[in-house]
Every structure is written in structure tokens, then in C-alpha cells.
Design a protein around this motif. Structure first.
Motif, PDB file in Angstrom:
ATOM      1  N   HIS A  79       3.483  -0.403   9.367  1.00 10.74           N
ATOM      2  CA  HIS A  79       4.925  -0.360   9.098  1.00 10.74           C
ATOM      3  C   HIS A  79       5.385   1.098   9.159  1.00 10.74           C
ATOM      4  O   HIS A  79       4.702   1.994   8.683  1.00 10.74           O
ATOM      5  N   GLU A  80       6.558   1.334   9.752  1.00  9.33           N
ATOM      6  CA  GLU A  80       7.128   2.664   9.856  1.00  9.33           C
ATOM      7  C   GLU A  80       8.535   2.654   9.269  1.00  9.33           C
ATOM      8  O   GLU A  80       9.260   1.681   9.411  1.00  9.33           O
ATOM      9  N   GLU A  81       8.891   3.745   8.621  1.00  7.35           N
ATOM     10  CA  GLU A  81      10.266   3.903   8.150  1.00  7.35           C
ATOM     11  C   GLU A  81      10.565   5.378   7.964  1.00  7.35           C
ATOM     12  O   GLU A  81       9.667   6.221   7.930  1.00  7.35           O
ATOM     13  N   THR A  82      11.851   5.681   7.868  1.00 12.78           N
ATOM     14  CA  THR A  82      12.283   7.051   7.593  1.00 12.78           C
ATOM     15  C   THR A  82      13.014   7.067   6.255  1.00 12.78           C
ATOM     16  O   THR A  82      13.595   6.066   5.836  1.00 12.78           O
ATOM     17  N   ASN A  83      12.967   8.223   5.622  1.00  8.61           N
ATOM     18  CA  ASN A  83      13.671   8.427   4.356  1.00  8.61           C
ATOM     19  C   ASN A  83      14.320   9.800   4.376  1.00  8.61           C
ATOM     20  O   ASN A  83      13.713  10.773   4.829  1.00  8.61           O
ATOM     21  N   ALA A  84      15.539   9.860   3.878  1.00  8.83           N
ATOM     22  CA  ALA A  84      16.260  11.123   3.783  1.00  8.83           C
ATOM     23  C   ALA A  84      15.886  11.803   2.467  1.00  8.83           C
ATOM     24  O   ALA A  84      16.075  11.252   1.407  1.00  8.83           O
ATOM     25  N   ILE A  85      15.353  13.004   2.576  1.00  6.71           N
ATOM     26  CA  ILE A  85      14.912  13.779   1.425  1.00  6.71           C
ATOM     27  C   ILE A  85      15.947  14.867   1.145  1.00  6.71           C
ATOM     28  O   ILE A  85      16.339  15.606   2.050  1.00  6.71           O
ATOM     29  N   ASN A  86      16.391  14.964  -0.102  1.00  9.77           N
ATOM     30  CA  ASN A  86      17.343  16.004  -0.468  1.00  9.77           C
ATOM     31  C   ASN A  86      16.679  17.368  -0.440  1.00  9.77           C
ATOM     32  O   ASN A  86      15.621  17.557  -1.006  1.00  9.77           O
ATOM     33  N   GLU A  87      17.360  18.302   0.226  1.00 10.22           N
ATOM     34  CA  GLU A  87      16.853  19.677   0.283  1.00 10.22           C
ATOM     35  C   GLU A  87      17.368  20.462  -0.902  1.00 10.22           C
ATOM     36  O   GLU A  87      18.362  20.169  -1.483  1.00 10.22           O
ATOM     37  N   CYS A 113      16.565  16.135   4.851  1.00 13.11           N
ATOM     38  CA  CYS A 113      15.459  16.250   5.790  1.00 13.11           C
ATOM     39  C   CYS A 113      14.921  14.833   5.990  1.00 13.11           C
ATOM     40  O   CYS A 113      14.503  14.180   5.031  1.00 13.11           O
ATOM     41  N   ILE A 114      14.948  14.344   7.218  1.00 20.13           N
ATOM     42  CA  ILE A 114      14.554  12.965   7.505  1.00 20.13           C
ATOM     43  C   ILE A 114      13.040  12.935   7.766  1.00 20.13           C
ATOM     44  O   ILE A 114      12.557  13.512   8.731  1.00 20.13           O
ATOM     45  N   HIS A 115      12.324  12.263   6.862  1.00 24.24           N
ATOM     46  CA  HIS A 115      10.868  12.188   6.955  1.00 24.24           C
ATOM     47  C   HIS A 115      10.408  10.835   7.468  1.00 24.24           C
ATOM     48  O   HIS A 115      11.022   9.801   7.177  1.00 24.24           O
ATOM     49  N   TYR A 116       9.328  10.866   8.215  1.00 22.98           N
ATOM     50  CA  TYR A 116       8.709   9.677   8.803  1.00 22.98           C
ATOM     51  C   TYR A 116       7.552   9.245   7.901  1.00 22.98           C
ATOM     52  O   TYR A 116       6.652  10.039   7.623  1.00 22.98           O
ATOM     53  N   ARG A 174       0.845  -1.200   0.000  1.00 22.66           N
ATOM     54  CA  ARG A 174       0.000   0.000   0.000  1.00 22.66           C
ATOM     55  C   ARG A 174       0.877   1.245   0.000  1.00 22.66           C
ATOM     56  O   ARG A 174       2.060   1.189   0.313  1.00 22.66           O
ATOM     57  N   ILE A 175       0.285   2.372  -0.328  1.00 24.45           N
ATOM     58  CA  ILE A 175       1.007   3.643  -0.319  1.00 24.45           C
ATOM     59  C   ILE A 175       1.123   4.136   1.120  1.00 24.45           C
ATOM     60  O   ILE A 175       0.131   4.211   1.848  1.00 24.45           O
ATOM     61  N   MET A 176       2.342   4.481   1.511  1.00 24.06           N
ATOM     62  CA  MET A 176       2.588   4.967   2.869  1.00 24.06           C
ATOM     63  C   MET A 176       2.299   6.460   2.958  1.00 24.06           C
ATOM     64  O   MET A 176       2.395   7.175   1.973  1.00 24.06           O
ATOM     65  N   GLU A 177       1.958   6.915   4.149  1.00 23.63           N
ATOM     66  CA  GLU A 177       1.676   8.326   4.401  1.00 23.63           C
ATOM     67  C   GLU A 177       2.951   9.034   4.852  1.00 23.63           C
ATOM     68  O   GLU A 177       3.684   8.519   5.686  1.00 23.63           O
ATOM     69  N   ASP A 178       3.193  10.221   4.303  1.00 21.51           N
ATOM     70  CA  ASP A 178       4.285  11.063   4.770  1.00 21.51           C
ATOM     71  C   ASP A 178       3.763  11.808   5.984  1.00 21.51           C
ATOM     72  O   ASP A 178       2.844  12.622   5.886  1.00 21.51           O
ATOM     73  N   ARG A 179       4.351  11.547   7.134  1.00 25.66           N
ATOM     74  CA  ARG A 179       3.918  12.178   8.372  1.00 25.66           C
ATOM     75  C   ARG A 179       4.806  13.353   8.774  1.00 25.66           C
ATOM     76  O   ARG A 179       4.682  13.884   9.867  1.00 25.66           O
ATOM     77  N   GLY A 180       5.723  13.767   7.882  1.00 28.56           N
ATOM     78  CA  GLY A 180       6.546  14.947   8.159  1.00 28.56           C
ATOM     79  C   GLY A 180       7.914  14.609   8.704  1.00 28.56           C
ATOM     80  O   GLY A 180       8.353  13.462   8.689  1.00 28.56           O
ATOM     81  N   LYS A 181       8.588  15.629   9.191  1.00 27.70           N
ATOM     82  CA  LYS A 181       9.942  15.481   9.728  1.00 27.70           C
ATOM     83  C   LYS A 181       9.924  14.590  10.967  1.00 27.70           C
ATOM     84  O   LYS A 181       9.073  14.734  11.836  1.00 27.70           O
ATOM     85  N   ILE A 182      10.892  13.709  11.068  1.00 25.24           N
ATOM     86  CA  ILE A 182      10.994  12.818  12.226  1.00 25.24           C
ATOM     87  C   ILE A 182      11.216  13.616  13.508  1.00 25.24           C
ATOM     88  O   ILE A 182      10.740  13.238  14.574  1.00 25.24           O
ATOM     89  N   THR A 183      11.892  14.753  13.410  1.00 23.07           N
ATOM     90  CA  THR A 183      12.178  15.549  14.604  1.00 23.07           C
ATOM     91  C   THR A 183      10.926  16.191  15.190  1.00 23.07           C
ATOM     92  O   THR A 183      10.928  16.577  16.355  1.00 23.07           O
ATOM     93  N   ASP A 184       9.859  16.294  14.416  1.00 21.01           N
ATOM     94  CA  ASP A 184       8.610  16.854  14.947  1.00 21.01           C
ATOM     95  C   ASP A 184       7.994  15.956  16.009  1.00 21.01           C
ATOM     96  O   ASP A 184       7.107  16.382  16.749  1.00 21.01           O
ATOM     97  N   TYR A 185       8.462  14.723  16.115  1.00 20.10           N
ATOM     98  CA  TYR A 185       7.904  13.762  17.051  1.00 20.10           C
ATOM     99  C   TYR A 185       8.737  13.576  18.310  1.00 20.10           C
ATOM    100  O   TYR A 185       8.418  12.725  19.139  1.00 20.10           O
TER     101      TYR A 185
END
Length: 80
Positions: A72-80, A61-64, A22-33
Motif C-alpha cells: 500500500h502507498e500513500e502520501t501525507n502532508a507534514i507541517n514544516e 512537505c509531502i512524504h511518501y 502494519r507500520i508503514m515506512e517513510d520513504r521521504g519527500k514525494i518529489t525525490d521520486y
């Protein structure tokens, strides 16, 4: 000055869950949590605590990402 294209609504990422496809949801920056006030802190300072030792220097920018179907949870590094 670099900026995250996901945080600023310039792009979207389609990440497929490796478990259920399934398509995962972008929940924003990991640091926001990190705590109740971390979303209001300076972004560059918070990059010191995002789990990636080089995110500030490499302009990442590390996104959750979260799958609401199988949790399932994972993080991805997004190029700024």
C-alpha cells in the motif's frame, strides 16, 4: 525559514497501514521520486510539482509512505 521535521530527523511518524495494520515506512519527500536528479533540486521549486497546489504557501512537505507487507502507498502532508 521552515524545515521538515521528518526530512531533518527531528521527528518520526508512525503511520499504520489501513489494509494490513502494519507500520508503514517513510520513504521521504514525494518529489525525490520524480526523476534521477529531483532529490538534488531546490526544495521550494520542487514543491510546485508535488501534487499539492498549496504546499509551498502552507509550508507542507509531502512524504511518501509505503507498506512493505501489502505494498500500500500513500502520501501525507507534514507541517514544516
Amino acid at each position: 525559514m521552515e524545515l521538515c521535521p521528518l526530512c531533518n530527523g527531528l521527528e518520526t511518524r508512525i503511520i499504520q497501514c489501513p489494509n494490513c495494520q502494519r507500520i508503514m515506512e517513510d520513504r521521504g519527500k514525494i518529489t525525490d521520486y520524480l526523476d534521477d536528479y529531483s532529490a538534488y533540486m531546490d526544495i521550494d521549486i520542487m514543491k510546485l510539482f508535488d501534487g499539492n497546489a498549496n504546499s509551498l504557501e502552507e509550508h507542507k512537505c509531502i512524504h511518501y509512505f509505503y507498506c512493505p507487507t501489502c505494498q500500500h502507498e500513500e502520501t501525507n502532508a507534514i507541517n514544516e
